[in-house]
Scaffold this motif. Structure first.
Motif, mmCIF file in Angstrom:
data_model
loop_
_atom_site.group_PDB
_atom_site.id
_atom_site.type_symbol
_atom_site.label_atom_id
_atom_site.label_comp_id
_atom_site.label_asym_id
_atom_site.label_seq_id
_atom_site.Cartn_x
_atom_site.Cartn_y
_atom_site.Cartn_z
ATOM 1 N N SER A 128 0.806 -1.217 0.000
ATOM 2 C CA SER A 128 0.000 0.000 0.000
ATOM 3 C C SER A 128 0.841 1.270 0.000
ATOM 4 O O SER A 128 0.301 2.363 -0.038
ATOM 5 C CB SER A 128 -0.932 0.009 1.225
ATOM 6 N N SER A 159 5.984 5.081 2.935
ATOM 7 C CA SER A 159 4.789 5.619 3.585
ATOM 8 C C SER A 159 3.588 5.470 2.655
ATOM 9 O O SER A 159 3.728 5.570 1.436
ATOM 10 C CB SER A 159 4.991 7.097 3.938
ATOM 11 N N ASP A 160 2.425 5.202 3.259
ATOM 12 C CA ASP A 160 1.186 5.164 2.470
ATOM 13 C C ASP A 160 0.317 6.379 2.758
ATOM 14 O O ASP A 160 -0.833 6.446 2.367
ATOM 15 C CB ASP A 160 0.401 3.877 2.752
ATOM 16 N N ASN A 161 0.889 7.382 3.441
ATOM 17 C CA ASN A 161 0.185 8.625 3.761
ATOM 18 C C ASN A 161 0.687 9.732 2.842
ATOM 19 O O ASN A 161 1.842 10.152 2.936
ATOM 20 C CB ASN A 161 0.411 9.003 5.223
ATOM 21 N N VAL A 162 -0.176 10.185 1.945
ATOM 22 C CA VAL A 162 0.228 11.206 0.970
ATOM 23 C C VAL A 162 0.736 12.473 1.656
ATOM 24 O O VAL A 162 1.655 13.134 1.180
ATOM 25 C CB VAL A 162 -0.956 11.542 0.033
ATOM 26 N N ALA A 163 0.160 12.796 2.806
ATOM 27 C CA ALA A 163 0.557 14.013 3.517
ATOM 28 C C ALA A 163 1.999 13.944 4.009
ATOM 29 O O ALA A 163 2.626 14.980 4.237
ATOM 30 C CB ALA A 163 -0.388 14.259 4.690
ATOM 31 N N ASP A 164 2.551 12.730 4.170
ATOM 32 C CA ASP A 164 3.919 12.576 4.657
ATOM 33 C C ASP A 164 4.942 12.503 3.531
ATOM 34 O O ASP A 164 6.148 12.533 3.786
ATOM 35 C CB ASP A 164 4.034 11.309 5.512
ATOM 36 N N CYS A 165 4.490 12.376 2.292
ATOM 37 C CA CYS A 165 5.412 12.218 1.165
ATOM 38 C C CYS A 165 6.341 13.418 1.049
ATOM 39 O O CYS A 165 5.895 14.570 1.079
ATOM 40 C CB CYS A 165 4.638 12.053 -0.140
#
Length: 240
Positions: free
Chosen positions: A25, A41-47
């Motif tokens: 994911s 990471s699977d969190n777009v905000a952390d990319c």
């Protein structure tokens, strides 16, 4: 990372598979909490968004922070671009590689020939520089910004991202001190003047704008006809 698709900005997120510990994911790589280590990471905000400057892949938030491979820990990390020793510099300097046979996109590789370590861009960010334009697929990095399609001088399609336009207030109630747009073709933009007749702007105060409804051509024509008829009638009365 950059290609012709983002040559103006050189900004991109990096594929999660390049972090070495990607899950099914995972979308991209991000900085691990409390450290400079990079992880999937699977969190777009952390990319994280990176920029390739022709030699280094730097963190877009801090141009002094470079992506570097840590051989002792076997993971990518962020280090000070000017602090690496010569062996470490070889693991921080990247070369741009064209897409390999069967691959979707290009890659960027560091290290010695035969033992290279490579990363691949996940997606590209459109430029926000009004003097430049991004070629190829890209998206706006900032949520809510507007992606605009433009044409280069040779007719090639390119893209840029701009802040959403602010609607000017309706004249004469108030004005907006800065760039704004009228809500439609039925309105015209008005720049406000001060009591002395000058435009309300100075080095410290930007121009102030509002929008007023455009006069219809039919209304202006009717007013002209009425004025003309009244003038004729007045002339006839005066001549009697």
């Amino acid at each position: 990372a950059t290609t012709a698709a983002a040559a103006s900005e050189g900004a991109a997120t990096v594929a999660a598979s390049d972090a070495g510990t990607a899950t099914a994911s995972a979308l991209c790589i991000a900085a691990a909490a409390g450290s400079q280590r990079l992880e999937a990471s699977d969190n777009v905000a952390d990319c994280l968004v990176f920029r390739y400057n022709g030699a280094y892949i730097v963190d877009k938030r801090d141009s002094r922070s470079c992506m570097t491979w840590s051989p002792s820990d076997a993971f990518w990390t962020l280090t000070n671009c000017s602090s690496e020793s010569p062996p470490e510099k070889a693991l921080a300097r990247f070369r741009q590689r064209p897409p390999a046979p069967g691959a979707v996109g290009e890659s960027f590789c560091a290290g010695e020939a035969g033992a290279e370590l490579c990363v691949e861009p996940q997606e590209y960010m459109c430029t926000t520089d009004p003097t430049q334009c991004s070629m190829g697929s890209c998206r706006c990095e900032t949520l809510g910004w507007v992606k605009q399609e433009l044409k280069t001088l040779n007719g090639t399609t390119c893209y840029t991202c701009t802040q959403p336009a602010v609607s000017c207030p309706i004249f004469p109630a108030q004005c907006f001190p800065g760039n704004c747009e009228c809500r439609g073709p039925d309105f015209v933009k008005v720049v406000h003047t001060n009591s002395s007749g000058g435009v309300t702007s100075s080095d410290a105060q930007p121009p102030c704008f509002s929008c007023r409804r455009r006069e219809s051509a039919g209304g202006s024509f009717a007013q002209t006809v009425v004025t003309f008829v009244v003038c004729i009638f007045t002339g006839l009365v005066a001549g009697c």
